[in-house]
Enzyme design. Structure first.
Site, PDB file in Angstrom:
ATOM      1  N   ASN A 233       0.739  -1.278  -0.100  1.00 16.98           N
ATOM      2  CA  ASN A 233      -0.022  -0.001   0.041  1.00 16.98           C
ATOM      3  C   ASN A 233       0.874   1.304   0.033  1.00 16.98           C
ATOM      4  OD1 ASN A 233      -1.719   2.074   0.546  1.00 16.98           O
ATOM      5  ND2 ASN A 233      -2.008   1.506   2.566  1.00 16.98           N
ATOM      6  N   TRP A 234       0.857   2.158  -1.290  1.00 14.25           N
ATOM      7  CA  TRP A 234       1.776   3.277  -1.113  1.00 14.25           C
ATOM      8  C   TRP A 234       1.264   4.392  -0.616  1.00 14.25           C
ATOM      9  CZ3 TRP A 234       3.563   2.427  -6.833  1.00 14.25           C
ATOM     10  CH2 TRP A 234       4.423   1.396  -7.047  1.00 14.25           C
ATOM     11  N   LYS A 235       0.242   4.348  -0.146  1.00 16.45           N
ATOM     12  CA  LYS A 235      -0.693   5.473   0.588  1.00 16.45           C
ATOM     13  C   LYS A 235      -0.499   6.729  -0.373  1.00 16.45           C
ATOM     14  CE  LYS A 235       0.317   3.371   4.967  1.00 16.45           C
ATOM     15  NZ  LYS A 235       0.190   3.554   6.261  1.00 16.45           N
TER      16      LYS A 235
ATOM     17  N   HIS B 213      -9.378   0.939   5.476  1.00 16.31           N
ATOM     18  CA  HIS B 213      -8.000   1.299   5.816  1.00 16.31           C
ATOM     19  C   HIS B 213      -8.289   2.030   7.320  1.00 16.31           C
ATOM     20  CE1 HIS B 213      -3.905   2.252   6.580  1.00 16.31           C
ATOM     21  NE2 HIS B 213      -3.495   1.011   6.028  1.00 16.31           N
TER      22      HIS B 213
ATOM     23  N   GLU C 182      -6.666   4.344   8.302  1.00 12.15           N
ATOM     24  CA  GLU C 182      -6.431   5.753   7.988  1.00 12.15           C
ATOM     25  C   GLU C 182      -7.703   6.391   7.562  1.00 12.15           C
ATOM     26  OE1 GLU C 182      -2.923   5.558   5.755  1.00 12.15           O
ATOM     27  OE2 GLU C 182      -1.722   4.734   7.625  1.00 12.15           O
TER      28      GLU C 182
ATOM     29  N   GLU D  96      -5.110  -5.298  11.082  1.00 10.71           N
ATOM     30  CA  GLU D  96      -3.935  -4.242  10.985  1.00 10.71           C
ATOM     31  C   GLU D  96      -4.264  -3.579  12.209  1.00 10.71           C
ATOM     32  OE1 GLU D  96      -2.246  -3.018   7.015  1.00 10.71           O
ATOM     33  OE2 GLU D  96      -3.847  -1.915   7.183  1.00 10.71           O
TER      34      GLU D  96
ATOM     35  N   GLY E 234       2.828   1.955  10.763  1.00  7.93           N
ATOM     36  CA  GLY E 234       3.765   2.966  10.603  1.00  7.93           C
ATOM     37  C   GLY E 234       4.443   3.381  11.952  1.00  7.93           C
TER      38      GLY E 234
ATOM     39  N   SER F 253       3.545  -2.507  10.389  1.00  9.57           N
ATOM     40  CA  SER F 253       5.121  -2.548  10.410  1.00  9.57           C
ATOM     41  C   SER F 253       5.724  -3.893  10.050  1.00  9.57           C
ATOM     42  CB  SER F 253       5.615  -2.064  11.767  1.00  9.57           C
ATOM     43  OG  SER F 253       5.172  -0.776  12.055  1.00  9.57           O
TER      44      SER F 253
ATOM     45  N   GLY G 191       2.930  -1.312   4.158  1.00  2.00           N
ATOM     46  CA  GLY G 191       3.092   0.070   3.953  1.00  2.00           C
ATOM     47  C   GLY G 191       4.479   0.714   3.624  1.00  2.00           C
ATOM     48  N   GLY G 192       5.043   1.114   4.676  1.00  2.00           N
ATOM     49  CA  GLY G 192       6.513   1.802   4.588  1.00  2.00           C
ATOM     50  C   GLY G 192       7.275   0.705   3.609  1.00  2.00           C
TER      51      GLY G 192
END
Ligand code: PEP
Length: 251
Positions: free
Chosen positions: A10-12, A95, A97, A167, A173, A213, A234-235
């Site tokens: 997921n590149w957000k 998600h 966020e 998640e 993150g 993470s 993500g990251g």
């Protein structure tokens, strides 16, 4: 029961079109074992371009969100039909966020899941508890509500069309990961809930991803767990090297 693993990036809200194409190209050129699925979710602006880059590669394209309607007066939303037109086969819904920054509710997220499935996209329903909820001992209550409401009225789908992503919000993150035991405990609970919602043979085939993470140094142990069927990353999906290592988990 062995389900086909799914490693999802997921590149957000990161990367220009040129940057996204370049990263997609580097990832698709990496070693991708044929026994697992790999997916990338770029920002909307880069979907079509990344879709072109991923053509004739095994890497699947996904959207980070989807509307439930085909078209119309829904400013700021993107329809599942448009997402398919850009090359998407999957879409993320709910998600954390979206839930916590943009106030998306279980009722809204349920519409997104239904809309994705209706138009032939695989839906990845994300659920997860906050640190406060975990510390108050409410993890399973929170997750059960998110699952039951998020999947309300959702039926008649092909098993591979629905994916759950657990998640924990406190792990996204933050560099903190659920231990493999914590992840398995929750995934088993979610699998049992799926048995209750659907039939056992359907529940046994629905993939449950862990996210929060996930990194090259913890993916192997997480993937040893019976009910952990992949990762939402993500990251670490923003660099080809780390994402390719995650894709190549050894479990
Ligand atoms: C995510 O974006 O879903 C996520 C899990 O992020 P990170 O891997 O950076 O924690």
């Amino acid at each position: 029961m062995k389900r086909r693993p799914l490693i999802a990036g997921n590149w957000k809200m990161h990367l220009t079109v040129a940057e996204a194409k370049s990263l997609a190209n580097d990832i698709a050129a990496g070693d991708i074992p044929s026994d697992r699925d790999v997916m990338l979710a770029p920002p909307f602006t880069a979907l079509a371009a990344v879709g072109e880059t991923l053509k004739n590669t095994p890497v699947l394209l996904a959207a980070q969100n989807n509307c439930w309607e085909e078209k119309g007066a829904f400013t700021g939303e993107i329809s599942p039909v448009m997402l398919k037109d850009a090359g998407c086969v999957m879409a993320i819904a709910g998600h954390s966020e979206r839930r916590h920054i943009f106030g998306e509710t279980d009722i809204l997220i349920n519409k997104r899941v239904a809309g994705a499935l209706k138009f032939g996209l695989t839906s990845i329903l994300c659920i997860g508890e906050t640190l406060e909820q975990r510390e108050a001992g409410n993890t399973f209550i929170v997750l059960e509500k998110q699952m039951r409401q998020g999947l309300s009225g959702i039926d008649g789908f092909a098993e591979e069309q629905l994916v759950i992503a657990y998640e924990p919000v406190w792990a996204i993150g933050t560099g903190k990961t659920a231990s493999e035991t914590q992840a398995q405990e929750v995934h088993r609970f979610l699998r049992n809930l799926l048995v209750d919602l659907y039939e056992k043979n359907i529940a046994d085939n629905i993939r449950i991803l862990y996210g929060g993470s996930v990194k090259p140094d913890n993916v192997d142990i997480l993937m040893t767990q019976e009910d952990v069927d992949g990762a939402l990353v993500g990251g670490a999906a923003l660099q080809a090297e780390s994402f390719i290592r995650i894709i190549n988990f050894n479990a």
